[in-house]
Scaffold this motif. Structure first.
Motif, mmCIF file in Angstrom:
data_model
loop_
_atom_site.group_PDB
_atom_site.id
_atom_site.type_symbol
_atom_site.label_atom_id
_atom_site.label_comp_id
_atom_site.label_asym_id
_atom_site.label_seq_id
_atom_site.Cartn_x
_atom_site.Cartn_y
_atom_site.Cartn_z
ATOM 1 N N LYS A 309 0.822 -0.993 -0.233
ATOM 2 C CA LYS A 309 -0.070 0.490 -0.358
ATOM 3 C C LYS A 309 0.347 1.958 -0.066
ATOM 4 N N THR A 310 2.095 1.310 0.898
ATOM 5 C CA THR A 310 2.763 2.673 0.515
ATOM 6 C C THR A 310 3.220 3.041 -0.206
ATOM 7 N N SER A 313 0.586 4.376 -2.417
ATOM 8 C CA SER A 313 0.083 6.182 -1.465
ATOM 9 C C SER A 313 1.998 7.407 -2.303
ATOM 10 N N LEU A 329 1.647 12.297 5.290
ATOM 11 C CA LEU A 329 1.408 10.796 5.430
ATOM 12 C C LEU A 329 1.417 11.565 6.864
ATOM 13 N N ALA A 331 1.748 8.631 10.519
ATOM 14 C CA ALA A 331 1.052 7.297 10.705
ATOM 15 C C ALA A 331 1.058 7.262 11.579
ATOM 16 N N HIS A 340 8.408 5.398 6.975
ATOM 17 C CA HIS A 340 8.110 5.960 5.854
ATOM 18 C C HIS A 340 9.561 6.621 4.759
ATOM 19 N N ASN A 343 11.809 4.740 3.311
ATOM 20 C CA ASN A 343 11.643 4.590 2.104
ATOM 21 C C ASN A 343 11.561 6.332 0.819
ATOM 22 N N ASP A 404 -1.674 6.097 7.639
ATOM 23 C CA ASP A 404 -1.407 5.223 7.442
ATOM 24 C C ASP A 404 -2.069 3.771 8.679
ATOM 25 N N GLU A 405 -2.482 3.181 8.317
ATOM 26 C CA GLU A 405 -2.948 1.919 9.173
ATOM 27 C C GLU A 405 -3.767 2.138 10.556
ATOM 28 N N GLY A 558 3.117 -2.515 10.676
ATOM 29 C CA GLY A 558 3.851 -1.597 9.788
ATOM 30 C C GLY A 558 5.272 -2.065 9.031
#
Ligand code: ADP
Ligand code: MG
Length: 702
Positions: A309-310, A313, A329, A331, A340, A343, A404-405, A558
C-alpha cells in the motif's frame, strides 16, 4: 382469549407499565433492560421460534436444528473450565430415544440451576450444536411443562429471558401490547419502495414477527421470513441513508485539482526492482481519477499486510508533487513514520521530492527550521505522527493527506485540517482487511480501493497454535531458524489493565531466552522505552545486528524486515484474530519460508481455542476478518462501539449481507433521485433521519 377485555388505549410511545399484566415493577425491570415503551417492547424480537409441529426425539437431532423437545432431567453438574475459576454447568436430559447435554457457560440468574431436579420433565428449546463430534445444546431455553400444554400447529416465538421473566411471560405481554395498541406509527417507506423490493409494511412485519405466518413457517428460524426481511432491511436502510447523505455532502465540497501528470510516477515504477501488481495499478488509477475530479477524495485503500500500500501512496504523492502541491503522511507510531521516511528518501528523493520528518522527538530548533521550509513550500512531503496536524504546522499548499494503518483516524483529523483552511484529498490505508459488510457500514461514506493481490514470490506463512506446555519446542525451532541466518519476533500482548505484569512477563522472558541461548542476540522493545532507545533497537534489528526482537507492543504493525521469517506470539488468546493476522504479517515478506507460532496461555476456553485455531487454516486476511466479525460482532471487531452499528436489533452484518446491499443501493438511489428528500413521499423518511442522527447529519440535505 377474550380480546374485548382489552381497551385499545395505547400508542407506541405509551409507558410499558400500562400494558396489561406488566405494571410498574415489571416495567422498571424491563426499563433496566432497555425497553421503556410499548414501541420498544414490540422491538424485543424473538430470538428463535419453537416449531411445535415438529416435536422431536433426541435421537433424531442434527447439528444446527432449532428444536423443541420434552425430556427428563437426568443430572445437574458443574465443573471448572480449564484452570480458570469459571464454571461450566451441565444439565443432562433424556427422552425415550436418547440423551443430550445442555451446557451453560454462565449462570442465567441466581438460583437458575436449582430449578432442575433429577426426574422432572421439562421442555428444552434451542439450537443443536456439534461440539467435537458430540451433539449438545448451549444455553437452551429450559422451562417447566405447562400441564395444559397442547401441541398446536404453530411456531411459538422464543424470547430472551430478562431477570427471571421467562419467554412465555414475555410473549404474553407482547400479545397484550398488540391487543391494546390503538394506533401504529405510520409507514415511513413510500409504496414504490415496498413494491420494488417486495417488502411488507412495518405494521405487518411487527405483527408477523411475534405471530408467525404459518405459510412461511420454514423461513422463520432462518431469519428469512417476510417479517425478518422487512425489519432487517429497515435497520440497514437508516444507517445507509445516513452514510449516503454524508457522502453526498462531501461530494459537494470543492477539491484541489491535481492534474493527471504521470511522468514521475512512471519514473518511479521503472526504478523499482519489481513490477507493480495489477491491484496496485488499479488502486493508483482510482486515486488519480479522484485527484483530478475537482472534488475532495475520501478514499480507503485496504489491502492485506505486505500487499504494497505504501508504494501506492507514494505514487499519489508524486502526482501531487508534479502538480506543485504538498502532501503529508501520518503514521500511527514513530517507528513507522521513520520507516516511511527512509523509504520515501530512497524512492522519491531521487525524483526531486524534498521530504521532511516530524515526530515527537524532533528538537525545537529542527522543528522551527522544518516549519519554515514547510510554509515556504521547500518541503514537498511531510511524514510524521499525529504531530503533523498540530496548530503550529502550516503548509503552503497541502493537497494530499495520507493516513496509514489506522481505523477511522481520518475523521477527526479531517475536520481539524478543514478548520485550518485546507480541504485536501484524503487517502486512508488500512491493513485490516475490512469485511465488505463493514466497508459498507462503518466506512460507508468513503470510496474504497482494494488491493487483493500479493506481490509475486511470497510464500504462505505456516501457522501453528500450541499450548503453553509446548513452548520450548517452539523456541528451539526458532533457534534453528536463527542458526540458518534468519531473524525472529517474539510478541507479547499488552493489555492496559495488567500492563505492569505483561511488561514483567516480557522482560523476564527476554532474560530467560538470553540465558538459554547465549549465542543468539536478543533485543527488547516495549512501549515504556524512550523513542530514541526504541529506534536504536529497531535499527539494530533491521541491520541484522540483532537476531530476535522481543516486543511487548502491538502497535508496530507496519514494520518491514524481509529477513525475519519467524514469529512467536505469546498469549495469542488475548488478541483479536485480525490483530493476530496483522502481527503475523511482519513475517512472510521475503524469499524464506515463514512460520508463526501462536502460544495459548493456560486456562483458555474451548471456544477461544477454536477461534485462534482458525489462524492455522488461512493466510487470507479477508477470511480472517469475516470470521472475526462473525464471532466477535462489529463493535468488538472495530475496537470500539461504532455508532450506527450498535443499533441493530435483528440485522446481522454477516448473515444478512444481501439485504445490506439492497438497503444500501436503495438508500443511495433515493438520495440520487431526491437529493434533499423534499418529495412528499419522502417526508417521513427525512423526519426519521433527522430524529435519529441529528440535524448536522443532514447538513447538506435541504
Ligand atoms: P503494506 O501494504 O503492508 O503497507 P508495504 O507497503 O510495507 O505493505 O510493502 C511491503 C513490502 O513489499 C515493501 O518492502 C515493498 O517495497 C514491497 N513491495 C511493494 N509492492 C511490491 C510489488 N509489486 N512487488 C514486490 N514487492 C513489493
Ligand atoms: Mg504499511
Amino acid at each position: 382469549m377474550n380480546s374485548s377485555a382489552y381497551k385499545r388505549n395505547l400508542s407506541p410511545d405509551s409507558d410499558l407499565q400500562f400494558v396489561k399484566g406488566v405494571g410498574p415493577a415489571l416495567a422498571s425491570l424491563f426499563g433496566r433492560n432497555g425497553y421503556r415503551t410499548v414501541g420498544d417492547f414490540i422491538k424485543n424480537y424473538p430470538r428463535a421460534f419453537e416449531d411445535q409441529r415438529a416435536a422431536r426425539l433426541i435421537a433424531t437431532l442434527q447439528d444446527g436444528d432449532i428444536v423443541s423437545l420434552k425430556a427428563f432431567v437426568v443430572s445437574v453438574s458443574n465443573y471448572n473450565m480449564g484452570k480458570s475459576s469459571r464454571k461450566v454447568y451441565d444439565i443432562m436430559v433424556r427422552d425415550s430415544s436418547g440423551q443430550i447435554r445442555c451446557k451453560f457457560f454462565r449462570v442465567p440468574y441466581k438460583g437458575y440451576f436449582e430449578r432442575f431436579k433429577a426426574g422432572t420433565e421439562i421442555r428444552v428449546v434451542g439450537k443443536v450444536t456439534n461440539y467435537r463430534g458430540r451433539l449438545e445444546f448451549h444455553h437452551p431455553d429450559m422451562r417447566d411443562i405447562d400441564p395444559n400444554e397442547e401441541i398446536k400447529d404453530a411456531l411459538i416465538p422464543i424470547y430472551i429471558e430478562h431477570e427471571g421473566i421467562g419467554s412465555g411471560k414475555i410473549q404474553k405481554f407482547i400479545q397484550n401490547c398488540f391487543l391494546q395498541l390503538k394506533e401504529w406509527s405510520p409507514e415511513k417507506f413510500p409504496e414504490s419502495l415496498l413494491q420494488k423490493h417486495n417488502l411488507i409494511t412495518n405494521e405487518q412485519a411487527l405483527h408477523e414477527i411475534h405471530h408467525p405466518n404459518m405459510s412461511e413457517a420454514s423461513l422463520y428460524n432462518e431469519n428469512r421470513s417476510s417479517a425478518h426481511r422487512r425489519i432487517i432491511f429497515e435497520e440497514f436502510f437508516w444507517l445507509e441513508l445516513y452514510l449516503a447523505s454524508k457522502k453526498s455532502n462531501l461530494k459537494k465540497e470543492k477539491g484541489i485539482v491535481v492534474k493527471n501528470q504521470s511522468k514521475l510516477s512512471s519514473d518511479l515504477v521503472k526504478s523499482l526492482p519489481f513490477e507493480l501488481t495489477g491491484a496496485q495499478v488499479t488502486a493508483y488509477q482510482e486515486i488519480k481519477q479522484d485527484l483530478g475530479s475537482g472534488r475532495p477524495m475520501n478514499r480507503l485503500v485496504q489491502g492485506d499486510v505486505g500487499s504494497g500500500k505504501t508504494l501506492v501512496s507514494f505514487l499519489a504523492t508524486l502526482s501531487s508533487f508534479e502538480s506543485g502541491f504538498q502532501s503529508c503522511l501520518m503514521a500511527p507510531t514513530e517507528i513507522l513514520a521513520e520507516q516511511h521516511f527512509r523509504n520515501a528518501e530512497k524512492q522519491l528523493g531521487p525524483l526531486g521530492v524534498k521530504i521532511g520528518l516530524l515526530t515527537g522527538k524532533s528538537k525545537t530548533k529542527e522543528r522551527k527550521e522544518l516549519m519554515e521550509k514547510l510554509s515556504s513550500g521547500e518541503i514537498h512531503f511531510l511524514i510524521g505522527t499525529h504531530a503533523l496536524i498540530e496548530d503550529w504546522v502550516q503548509f503552503k499548499n497541502l493537497a494530499l493527506v495520507i493516513i496509514d494503518e489506522q481505523h477511522r483516524f481520518g475523521v477527526a483529523q479531517r475536520s481539524i485540517l478543514k478548520s485550518k483552511g485546507y480541504c485536501p484529498h484524503f487517502l486512508i490505508m488500512t491493513a485490516t482487511p475490512i469485511p465488505r459488510t463493514l466497508a459498507m457500514t462503518v466506512y460507508g461514506d468513503l470510496d474504497v480501493s482494494i488491493i487483493n493481490e500479493m506481490p509475486k514470490g511470497r510464500s504462505p506463512i505456516q501457522t501453528r497454535v500450541i499450548q503453553e506446555s509446548k513452548r520450548n519446542a517452539a523456541v528451539q525451532f526458532m533457534a534453528e531458524q536463527i542458526a540458518k541466518g534468519r531473524q525472529a519476533y517474539v510478541v507479547y500482548p499488552l493489555v492496559e489493565e495488567s500492563e505492569k505484569i505483561d511488561l514483567k512477563n516480557a522482560t523476564d522472558e527476554f532474560e530467560k531466552l538470553k540465558t538459554q541461548f547465549p549465542n543468539i542476540r536478543f533485543g527488547l522493545l516495549h512501549g515504556k522505552m524512550k523513542a530514541l532507545e526504541k529506534d536504536e533497537i529497531m535499527q539494530l534489528f533491521r541491520k541484522h545486528d540483532l537476531d530476535v526482537l522481543v516486543s511487548t507492543t502491538v502497535i508496530e504493525v507496519g514494520v518491514d524486515v524481509a529477513n525475519a521469517n519467524m514469529m512467536i506470539i505469546e498469549h495469542a488468546e488475548r488478541f483479536g484474530l485480525s490483530q493476530l493476522h496483522q502481527l503475523r504479517g511482519r513475517v512472510g515478506r521475503g524469499e524464506h519460508k515463514s512460520f508463526c507460532v501462536m502460544i495459548m496461555g493456560y486456562a483458555v476456553s474451548v471456544d477461544t481455542r477454536s477461534r485462534v485455531e482458525f489462524m492455522e487454516k488461512t493466510n487470507d486476511g479477508f477470511k480472517v476478518a469475516e470470521y472475526d466479525l462473525e464471532i466477535r460482532g462489529p463493535g468488538e471487531f472495530m475496537g470500539s462501539k461504532q455508532s450506527g452499528l450498535a443499533g441493530f436489533k435483528m440485522a446481522n452484518l454477516v448473515r444478512d449481507f444481501e439485504l445490506l446491499k439492497l438497503a444500501r443501493d436503495s438508500a443511495f438511489e433515493m438520495l440520487k433521485q431526491d437529493p434533499d428528500l423534499k418529495r412528499k413521499e419522502h417526508s417521513l423518511i427525512r423526519e426519521e433521519l433527522l430524529k435519529s442522527y441529528g440535524p448536522q447529519a443532514l447538513a447538506g440535505v435541504g
